[in-house]
Design an enzyme around this catalytic site. Structure first.
Site, PDB file in Angstrom:
ATOM      1  N   GLY A  15       0.859  -1.187   0.000  1.00 48.57           N
ATOM      2  CA  GLY A  15       0.000   0.000   0.000  1.00 48.57           C
ATOM      3  C   GLY A  15       0.887   1.226   0.000  1.00 48.57           C
ATOM      4  O   GLY A  15       1.976   1.216  -0.576  1.00 48.57           O
ATOM      5  N   LYS A  21       0.972   0.644  11.107  1.00 44.86           N
ATOM      6  CA  LYS A  21       1.715  -0.521  11.583  1.00 44.86           C
ATOM      7  C   LYS A  21       2.402  -0.255  12.922  1.00 44.86           C
ATOM      8  O   LYS A  21       2.496  -1.134  13.765  1.00 44.86           O
ATOM      9  CB  LYS A  21       2.763  -0.865  10.540  1.00 44.86           C
ATOM     10  CG  LYS A  21       3.145  -2.321  10.516  1.00 44.86           C
ATOM     11  CD  LYS A  21       4.165  -2.510   9.420  1.00 44.86           C
ATOM     12  CE  LYS A  21       4.241  -3.938   8.989  1.00 44.86           C
ATOM     13  NZ  LYS A  21       4.961  -4.052   7.738  1.00 44.86           N
ATOM     14  N   THR A  27      -2.318  -3.368   7.761  1.00 42.51           N
ATOM     15  CA  THR A  27      -3.437  -3.800   6.916  1.00 42.51           C
ATOM     16  C   THR A  27      -2.880  -4.361   5.608  1.00 42.51           C
ATOM     17  O   THR A  27      -2.161  -3.674   4.888  1.00 42.51           O
ATOM     18  CB  THR A  27      -4.389  -2.634   6.599  1.00 42.51           C
ATOM     19  OG1 THR A  27      -3.672  -1.597   5.927  1.00 42.51           O
ATOM     20  CG2 THR A  27      -5.055  -2.105   7.850  1.00 42.51           C
ATOM     21  N   ASN A  29      -3.041  -5.175   1.912  1.00 43.09           N
ATOM     22  CA  ASN A  29      -3.825  -4.573   0.822  1.00 43.09           C
ATOM     23  C   ASN A  29      -4.056  -5.565  -0.320  1.00 43.09           C
ATOM     24  O   ASN A  29      -3.137  -6.257  -0.751  1.00 43.09           O
ATOM     25  CB  ASN A  29      -3.091  -3.352   0.274  1.00 43.09           C
ATOM     26  CG  ASN A  29      -3.069  -2.194   1.264  1.00 43.09           C
ATOM     27  OD1 ASN A  29      -2.741  -2.376   2.435  1.00 43.09           O
ATOM     28  ND2 ASN A  29      -3.427  -1.015   0.801  1.00 43.09           N
ATOM     29  N   GLU A  78      -8.331  -3.238   2.422  1.00 45.31           N
ATOM     30  CA  GLU A  78      -7.219  -3.655   3.271  1.00 45.31           C
ATOM     31  C   GLU A  78      -7.718  -4.377   4.512  1.00 45.31           C
ATOM     32  O   GLU A  78      -8.687  -3.961   5.133  1.00 45.31           O
ATOM     33  CB  GLU A  78      -6.325  -2.480   3.646  1.00 45.31           C
ATOM     34  CG  GLU A  78      -6.955  -1.110   3.660  1.00 45.31           C
ATOM     35  CD  GLU A  78      -5.915   0.000   3.713  1.00 45.31           C
ATOM     36  OE1 GLU A  78      -5.275   0.115   4.764  1.00 45.31           O
ATOM     37  OE2 GLU A  78      -5.772   0.735   2.723  1.00 45.31           O
ATOM     38  N   ILE A  81      -5.569  -8.692  10.031  1.00 46.39           N
ATOM     39  CA  ILE A  81      -5.836 -10.066  10.467  1.00 46.39           C
ATOM     40  C   ILE A  81      -5.464 -10.207  11.938  1.00 46.39           C
ATOM     41  O   ILE A  81      -4.400  -9.743  12.368  1.00 46.39           O
ATOM     42  CB  ILE A  81      -5.043 -11.058   9.589  1.00 46.39           C
ATOM     43  CG1 ILE A  81      -5.489 -10.860   8.143  1.00 46.39           C
ATOM     44  CG2 ILE A  81      -5.275 -12.492  10.035  1.00 46.39           C
ATOM     45  CD1 ILE A  81      -4.539 -11.405   7.136  1.00 46.39           C
ATOM     46  N   HIS A  83      -4.041 -11.973  14.089  1.00 41.95           N
ATOM     47  CA  HIS A  83      -3.068 -13.034  14.301  1.00 41.95           C
ATOM     48  C   HIS A  83      -1.692 -12.389  14.265  1.00 41.95           C
ATOM     49  O   HIS A  83      -1.475 -11.430  13.524  1.00 41.95           O
ATOM     50  CB  HIS A  83      -3.190 -14.082  13.176  1.00 41.95           C
ATOM     51  CG  HIS A  83      -2.199 -15.185  13.283  1.00 41.95           C
ATOM     52  ND1 HIS A  83      -2.289 -16.174  14.226  1.00 41.95           N
ATOM     53  CD2 HIS A  83      -1.079 -15.452  12.556  1.00 41.95           C
ATOM     54  CE1 HIS A  83      -1.278 -17.007  14.082  1.00 41.95           C
ATOM     55  NE2 HIS A  83      -0.525 -16.597  13.073  1.00 41.95           N
ATOM     56  N   TYR A  90       3.877  -9.993   2.047  1.00 40.60           N
ATOM     57  CA  TYR A  90       3.633  -9.406   0.718  1.00 40.60           C
ATOM     58  C   TYR A  90       3.795 -10.504  -0.333  1.00 40.60           C
ATOM     59  O   TYR A  90       4.702 -11.332  -0.250  1.00 40.60           O
ATOM     60  CB  TYR A  90       4.626  -8.282   0.433  1.00 40.60           C
ATOM     61  CG  TYR A  90       4.398  -7.044   1.275  1.00 40.60           C
ATOM     62  CD1 TYR A  90       3.338  -6.189   1.001  1.00 40.60           C
ATOM     63  CD2 TYR A  90       5.246  -6.739   2.327  1.00 40.60           C
ATOM     64  CE1 TYR A  90       3.119  -5.049   1.769  1.00 40.60           C
ATOM     65  CE2 TYR A  90       5.041  -5.606   3.105  1.00 40.60           C
ATOM     66  CZ  TYR A  90       3.973  -4.767   2.816  1.00 40.60           C
ATOM     67  OH  TYR A  90       3.758  -3.650   3.584  1.00 40.60           O
ATOM     68  N   LYS A 100     -19.860  -9.596   7.773  1.00 38.25           N
ATOM     69  CA  LYS A 100     -20.746  -8.743   8.555  1.00 38.25           C
ATOM     70  C   LYS A 100     -20.281  -7.315   8.402  1.00 38.25           C
ATOM     71  O   LYS A 100     -19.140  -6.987   8.660  1.00 38.25           O
ATOM     72  CB  LYS A 100     -20.657  -9.196  10.020  1.00 38.25           C
ATOM     73  CG  LYS A 100     -21.455  -8.382  10.988  1.00 38.25           C
ATOM     74  CD  LYS A 100     -22.805  -9.024  11.264  1.00 38.25           C
ATOM     75  CE  LYS A 100     -23.542  -8.348  12.413  1.00 38.25           C
ATOM     76  NZ  LYS A 100     -23.656  -6.903  12.296  1.00 38.25           N
TER      77      LYS A 100
HETATM   78  P1  ADP Z   1       1.096  -1.254   3.350  1.00 40.95           P
HETATM   79  O1  ADP Z   1       0.805   0.194   3.193  1.00 40.95           O
HETATM   80  O2  ADP Z   1       2.184  -1.733   2.419  1.00 40.95           O
HETATM   81  O3  ADP Z   1      -0.156  -2.076   3.254  1.00 40.95           O
HETATM   82  P2  ADP Z   1       0.997  -1.671   6.230  1.00 40.95           P
HETATM   83  O4  ADP Z   1       1.688  -0.797   7.241  1.00 40.95           O
HETATM   84  O5  ADP Z   1      -0.494  -1.551   6.142  1.00 40.95           O
HETATM   85  O6  ADP Z   1       1.709  -1.416   4.830  1.00 40.95           O
HETATM   86  O7  ADP Z   1       1.406  -3.172   6.566  1.00 40.95           O
HETATM   87  C1  ADP Z   1       0.812  -4.216   5.852  1.00 40.95           C
HETATM   88  C2  ADP Z   1       1.665  -5.470   5.784  1.00 40.95           C
HETATM   89  O8  ADP Z   1       1.985  -5.945   7.098  1.00 40.95           O
HETATM   90  C3  ADP Z   1       0.914  -6.606   5.112  1.00 40.95           C
HETATM   91  O9  ADP Z   1       1.026  -6.536   3.701  1.00 40.95           O
HETATM   92  C4  ADP Z   1       1.593  -7.836   5.711  1.00 40.95           C
HETATM   93  O10 ADP Z   1       2.685  -8.231   4.891  1.00 40.95           O
HETATM   94  C5  ADP Z   1       2.102  -7.360   7.078  1.00 40.95           C
HETATM   95  N1  ADP Z   1       1.323  -7.893   8.217  1.00 40.95           N
HETATM   96  C6  ADP Z   1       1.907  -8.470   9.298  1.00 40.95           C
HETATM   97  N2  ADP Z   1       0.985  -8.840  10.190  1.00 40.95           N
HETATM   98  C7  ADP Z   1      -0.245  -8.506   9.674  1.00 40.95           C
HETATM   99  C8  ADP Z   1      -1.581  -8.661  10.154  1.00 40.95           C
HETATM  100  N3  ADP Z   1      -1.851  -9.226  11.341  1.00 40.95           N
HETATM  101  N4  ADP Z   1      -2.598  -8.198   9.353  1.00 40.95           N
HETATM  102  C9  ADP Z   1      -2.328  -7.620   8.171  1.00 40.95           C
HETATM  103  N5  ADP Z   1      -1.073  -7.447   7.677  1.00 40.95           N
HETATM  104  C10 ADP Z   1      -0.022  -7.881   8.409  1.00 40.95           C
HETATM  105 MG    MG Z   2      -1.946  -1.537   4.382  1.00 42.93          MG
END
Ligand code: ADP
Ligand code: MG
Length: 148
Positions: A15, A21, A27, A29, A78, A81, A83, A90, A100
């Site tokens: 993203g 983060k 999130t 994407n 986006e 998860i 977990h 990526y 929902k």
């Molecule tokens: P981006 O702008 O690239 O989406 P983010 O800061 O939103 O960057 O981080 C997203 C990335 O973090 C995901 O693509 C994934 O690789 C990693 N990630 C690690 N743990 C999770 C999680 N629990 N849920 C979603 N993404 C996660």
């Molecule tokens: Mg993201």
């Protein structure tokens, strides 16, 4: 919006690094091809189940919204998860079932934080729990697609 649940599958793309983060709320994407196939009226926050490149299925919150980086002409989708992953994923296949819908909230951060508890409880209801074992989430395919 077509009838829920709404199933999506695609490779996780980068993203704009604007996912919060540093607050522990990354999130993942979805790629353009998946987002472009979403119905027009699909914006909002949903919770459902998600898998990342394996049969492990986790609870998730997903946001579908207009993307200000493209002057709101494109949507982004986006998923956060619920977990703790050992590393970023990526390029892995992400499969989700948006089950929902909750009310749209002002910011992605507050939306995800606010919805997390609701999603955790809501997905334990029998009607939502049954999709945890759905084949769509458990058998990742190498092609990008979405459907319902
Ligand atoms: P981006 O702008 O690239 O989406 P983010 O800061 O939103 O960057 O981080 C997203 C990335 O973090 C995901 O693509 C994934 O690789 C990693 N990630 C690690 N743990 C999770 C999680 N629990 N849920 C979603 N993404 C996660
Ligand atoms: Mg993201």
């Amino acid at each position: 919006m077509r009838h829920l649940p709404y199933f999506c599958r695609g490779r996780v793309v980068r993203g704009f690094g604007r996912g919060p983060k540093h607050l522990g709320i990354p999130t993942a994407n979805f790629p353009e091809q998946v987002v472009d196939n979403l119905p027009d009226a699909s914006t909002g926050i949903y919770h459902g189940w998600a898998s990342v490149g394996s049969v492990d299925v986790h609870k998730m919150v997903v946001s579908i919204g207009w993307n200000p980086y493209y002057k709101n002409t494109r949507k982004s989708m986006e998923a956060h998860i619920m977990h703790t992953f050992k590393e970023d994923f990526y390029g892995e296949i992400l499969a989700t079932s948006d089950q929902k819908r909750t009310d749209s909230l002002d910011s992605l951060i507050s939306a995800i934080q606010g919805d997390t508890e609701e999603a955790k409880k809501g997905l334990d209801l029998p009607e939502h729990l049954k999709l945890e074992e759905d084949n769509f989430l458990q058998v990742p395919k190498s092609k990008i697609m979405n459907g319902h």
